[in-house]
Design a protein around this motif. Structure first.
Motif: not given
Length: 118
Positions: A81-106
């Motif tokens: 039961d960790p206090p923090t969950l780490i969400f990881a994704y494989s960013a290919v070219e532009a990590p900012q694009v993926y961070q924005k795309a997954f932010q609603p899920l996070m």
């Protein structure tokens, strides 16, 4: 070395054969004991395995309800039961694009779990 030499100081062929037979027997006995010990080391993992369906999961996991997701351990002391969950994704070219795309899920994960999600 008493018992191994004859009175003349030479080793008899009968004594040599007796020692070789004992040495061969000892080696076989030691080999069998080693094999048995190795078998005992592997036995607890097999004996404790009560998983009726593992599917293609690693031996650490079980899927008894056949939902293709690893089940929670039966022993509550193994739950995490960790206090923090780490969400990881494989960013290919532009990590900012993926961070924005997954932010609603996070954000939804953080809200549902009441945990920090990074």
């Amino acid at each position: 070395m008493t018992g191994h030499l004859e009175c003349g100081g030479k080793d008899s062929s009968a004594n040599r054969a007796s020692r070789q037979a004992k040495t061969g027997t000892e080696m076989r006995t030691r080999a069998l004991i080693s094999i048995a010990a190795l078998g005992l080391l592997a036995t607890p993992a097999v004996a404790q395995d009560s998983c009726s369906n593992r599917g293609q999961l690693d031996s650490l996991y079980c899927d008894e309800d056949n939902d293709l997701v690893a089940d929670t351990p039966k022993d509550p002391s193994k739950w995490k039961d960790p206090p923090t969950l780490i969400f990881a994704y494989s960013a290919v070219e532009a990590p900012q694009v993926y961070q924005k795309a997954f932010q609603p899920l996070m954000d939804a994960l953080a809200q549902c779990t009441n945990k920090k999600v990074v």
